[in-house]
Scaffold this motif. Sequence first.
Motif, PDB file in Angstrom:
ATOM      1  N   GLU A   1      17.718 -15.815  -1.681  1.00 29.49           N
ATOM      2  CA  GLU A   1      17.097 -15.563  -2.989  1.00 29.49           C
ATOM      3  C   GLU A   1      15.718 -14.984  -2.752  1.00 29.49           C
ATOM      4  OE1 GLU A   1      16.973 -19.234  -5.124  1.00 29.49           O
ATOM      5  OE2 GLU A   1      19.141 -19.459  -5.142  1.00 29.49           O
ATOM      6  N   PHE A   2      15.413 -13.907  -3.451  1.00 32.24           N
ATOM      7  CA  PHE A   2      14.114 -13.243  -3.364  1.00 32.24           C
ATOM      8  C   PHE A   2      13.618 -13.051  -4.781  1.00 32.24           C
ATOM      9  CE2 PHE A   2      11.233  -9.744  -3.507  1.00 32.24           C
ATOM     10  CZ  PHE A   2      10.649  -9.602  -2.266  1.00 32.24           C
ATOM     11  N   THR A   3      12.428 -13.559  -5.071  1.00 33.61           N
ATOM     12  CA  THR A   3      11.826 -13.345  -6.386  1.00 33.61           C
ATOM     13  C   THR A   3      10.397 -12.851  -6.186  1.00 33.61           C
ATOM     14  OG1 THR A   3      13.143 -15.134  -7.329  1.00 33.61           O
ATOM     15  CG2 THR A   3      11.238 -14.388  -8.608  1.00 33.61           C
ATOM     16  N   GLY A   4      10.159 -11.607  -6.572  1.00 34.99           N
ATOM     17  CA  GLY A   4       8.828 -11.008  -6.498  1.00 34.99           C
ATOM     18  C   GLY A   4       8.267 -10.861  -7.908  1.00 34.99           C
ATOM     19  N   THR A   5       7.069 -11.397  -8.103  1.00 36.28           N
ATOM     20  CA  THR A   5       6.413 -11.335  -9.406  1.00 36.28           C
ATOM     21  C   THR A   5       5.116 -10.547  -9.272  1.00 36.28           C
ATOM     22  OG1 THR A   5       7.340 -13.511  -9.931  1.00 36.28           O
ATOM     23  CG2 THR A   5       5.530 -12.712 -11.325  1.00 36.28           C
ATOM     24  N   PRO A   6       5.135  -9.255  -9.628  1.00 38.38           N
ATOM     25  CA  PRO A   6       3.919  -8.444  -9.511  1.00 38.38           C
ATOM     26  C   PRO A   6       2.801  -8.992 -10.405  1.00 38.38           C
ATOM     27  CG  PRO A   6       5.850  -7.057  -9.810  1.00 38.38           C
ATOM     28  CD  PRO A   6       6.272  -8.466 -10.086  1.00 38.38           C
ATOM     29  N   LEU A   7       1.605  -9.060  -9.826  1.00 32.12           N
ATOM     30  CA  LEU A   7       0.431  -9.557 -10.556  1.00 32.12           C
ATOM     31  C   LEU A   7      -0.588  -8.462 -10.821  1.00 32.12           C
ATOM     32  CD1 LEU A   7      -0.156 -12.801  -8.481  1.00 32.12           C
ATOM     33  CD2 LEU A   7       1.018 -12.604 -10.685  1.00 32.12           C
ATOM     34  N   PHE A   8      -0.817  -7.620  -9.815  1.00 28.45           N
ATOM     35  CA  PHE A   8      -1.832  -6.570  -9.900  1.00 28.45           C
ATOM     36  C   PHE A   8      -1.215  -5.252  -9.478  1.00 28.45           C
ATOM     37  CE2 PHE A   8      -4.002 -10.510  -8.672  1.00 28.45           C
ATOM     38  CZ  PHE A   8      -4.916 -10.638  -9.703  1.00 28.45           C
ATOM     39  N   PHE A   9      -1.598  -4.188 -10.179  1.00 26.27           N
ATOM     40  CA  PHE A   9      -1.147  -2.850  -9.842  1.00 26.27           C
ATOM     41  C   PHE A   9      -2.368  -2.000  -9.530  1.00 26.27           C
ATOM     42  CE2 PHE A   9       2.084  -4.636 -12.581  1.00 26.27           C
ATOM     43  CZ  PHE A   9       3.230  -4.360 -11.868  1.00 26.27           C
ATOM     44  N   GLY A  10      -2.259  -1.191  -8.491  1.00 28.89           N
ATOM     45  CA  GLY A  10      -3.365  -0.351  -8.067  1.00 28.89           C
ATOM     46  C   GLY A  10      -3.267   1.053  -8.612  1.00 28.89           C
TER      47      GLY A  10
ATOM     48  N   PHE B   1       0.877  -1.169   0.000  1.00 27.95           N
ATOM     49  CA  PHE B   1       0.000   0.000   0.000  1.00 27.95           C
ATOM     50  C   PHE B   1       0.913   1.217   0.000  1.00 27.95           C
ATOM     51  CE2 PHE B   1      -2.347  -3.406   1.909  1.00 27.95           C
ATOM     52  CZ  PHE B   1      -3.649  -3.246   1.468  1.00 27.95           C
ATOM     53  N   SER B   2       0.700   2.171  -0.906  1.00 27.12           N
ATOM     54  CA  SER B   2       1.589   3.330  -0.954  1.00 27.12           C
ATOM     55  C   SER B   2       0.885   4.519  -1.577  1.00 27.12           C
ATOM     56  CB  SER B   2       2.856   3.000  -1.747  1.00 27.12           C
ATOM     57  OG  SER B   2       2.536   2.687  -3.084  1.00 27.12           O
ATOM     58  N   ALA B   3       1.425   5.686  -1.242  1.00 36.32           N
ATOM     59  CA  ALA B   3       0.937   6.929  -1.831  1.00 36.32           C
ATOM     60  C   ALA B   3       1.999   8.000  -1.634  1.00 36.32           C
ATOM     61  CB  ALA B   3      -0.371   7.372  -1.180  1.00 36.32           C
ATOM     62  N   GLY B   4       2.072   8.945  -2.563  1.00 39.38           N
ATOM     63  CA  GLY B   4       2.985  10.065  -2.455  1.00 39.38           C
ATOM     64  C   GLY B   4       2.385  11.168  -1.617  1.00 39.38           C
ATOM     65  N   GLY B   5       3.225  11.817  -0.806  1.00 41.48           N
ATOM     66  CA  GLY B   5       2.762  12.918   0.028  1.00 41.48           C
ATOM     67  C   GLY B   5       2.643  12.505   1.484  1.00 41.48           C
ATOM     68  N   GLN B   6       1.945  13.327   2.243  1.00 42.53           N
ATOM     69  CA  GLN B   6       1.785  13.096   3.685  1.00 42.53           C
ATOM     70  C   GLN B   6       0.404  12.510   3.980  1.00 42.53           C
ATOM     71  OE1 GLN B   6       4.138  13.528   5.924  1.00 42.53           O
ATOM     72  NE2 GLN B   6       5.614  14.460   4.531  1.00 42.53           N
ATOM     73  N   PRO B   7       0.327  11.550   4.914  1.00 45.25           N
ATOM     74  CA  PRO B   7      -0.972  10.969   5.275  1.00 45.25           C
ATOM     75  C   PRO B   7      -1.805  11.945   6.089  1.00 45.25           C
ATOM     76  CG  PRO B   7       0.769  10.031   6.626  1.00 45.25           C
ATOM     77  CD  PRO B   7       1.430  10.944   5.632  1.00 45.25           C
ATOM     78  N   PRO B   8      -3.094  11.707   6.192  1.00 40.78           N
ATOM     79  CA  PRO B   8      -3.823  10.524   5.719  1.00 40.78           C
ATOM     80  C   PRO B   8      -4.147  10.626   4.232  1.00 40.78           C
ATOM     81  CG  PRO B   8      -5.357  11.980   6.817  1.00 40.78           C
ATOM     82  CD  PRO B   8      -3.985  12.613   6.940  1.00 40.78           C
ATOM     83  N   PHE B   9      -4.393   9.467   3.623  1.00 44.34           N
ATOM     84  CA  PHE B   9      -4.724   9.383   2.207  1.00 44.34           C
ATOM     85  C   PHE B   9      -6.161   8.889   2.067  1.00 44.34           C
ATOM     86  CE2 PHE B   9      -0.182   8.547   2.670  1.00 44.34           C
ATOM     87  CZ  PHE B   9       0.322   9.601   1.943  1.00 44.34           C
TER      88      PHE B   9
ATOM     89  N   GLY C   1      -7.627   5.477  -1.129  1.00 40.95           N
ATOM     90  CA  GLY C   1      -6.446   4.667  -1.388  1.00 40.95           C
ATOM     91  C   GLY C   1      -6.507   3.319  -0.692  1.00 40.95           C
ATOM     92  N   ALA C   2      -7.676   2.716  -0.634  1.00 42.22           N
ATOM     93  CA  ALA C   2      -7.846   1.493   0.150  1.00 42.22           C
ATOM     94  C   ALA C   2      -7.331   0.242  -0.545  1.00 42.22           C
ATOM     95  CB  ALA C   2      -9.315   1.295   0.511  1.00 42.22           C
TER      96      ALA C   2
END
Length: 161
Positions: free
Chosen positions: A140-149, A104-112, A115-116
Motif C-alpha cells: 500500500e502506498f499513499t502519497g498526500t501532496p502538501l506543497f507544490f513548487g 525536484f523536477s523540470a521540463g527540458g534538459q539540465p542544468p536548470f 529551480g532549487a
Amino acid sequence: MRTISKDHLFDILSLQQTLYDYCAEIDAGAARVQDYFAPDCVFTVGGTAWLGREGVRQHYDDDAQSVKRLCKDGVKVVRHAMLNPRIAIQDDGSAVVGLIFLNFSAGGQPPFFDGASPTVVADTRMTCRRDADGRWLIHEFTGTPLFFGNDPYINAVLRDL
C-alpha cells in the motif's frame, strides 16, 4: 519514543535501501517501477488510486505520455528524495513506513537555474511485505501532496489527482 529491536535492524536497513532503489528507478525513467510493488498493491496519490502492478504501470505510462505533450522538448528531469523515514516492523513481518517525499523536477534538459525548491513535498505512508524470495515489496502506498513548487507540469498534473 519507540524502541527498535536489534532483531529488526536488518529488516529496516534492507527496506530503506529498497526504497532508495525505488526512487532511483523512478528517476531513471520508471521502466521497471512496477517490480517494486506487490501484485495486489494499492497505489494512491492525492485522491486517485491505481490497483495492482498494472495500475502502477499505467500511472507511470500516463505520466510519460503527459511529459511528451507538456514538457519542453518532451523531456522531464526528476529526482526523488525521502526524508525522515520511520520504519516499524510489525508482528506479522510486514513494515509500516512513514516519510516525506521530496520531488525536484523540470521540463527540458539540465542544468536548470532558479529551480532549487522542491516541486512537491508529500507526506507518504507505505505498508511493505516480503515476497517468497525475501524481497521487500510495496503493498500500500499513499502519497498526500502538501506543497507544490514551481514546475508547471507537476502543478497541472497533480491538480487533476
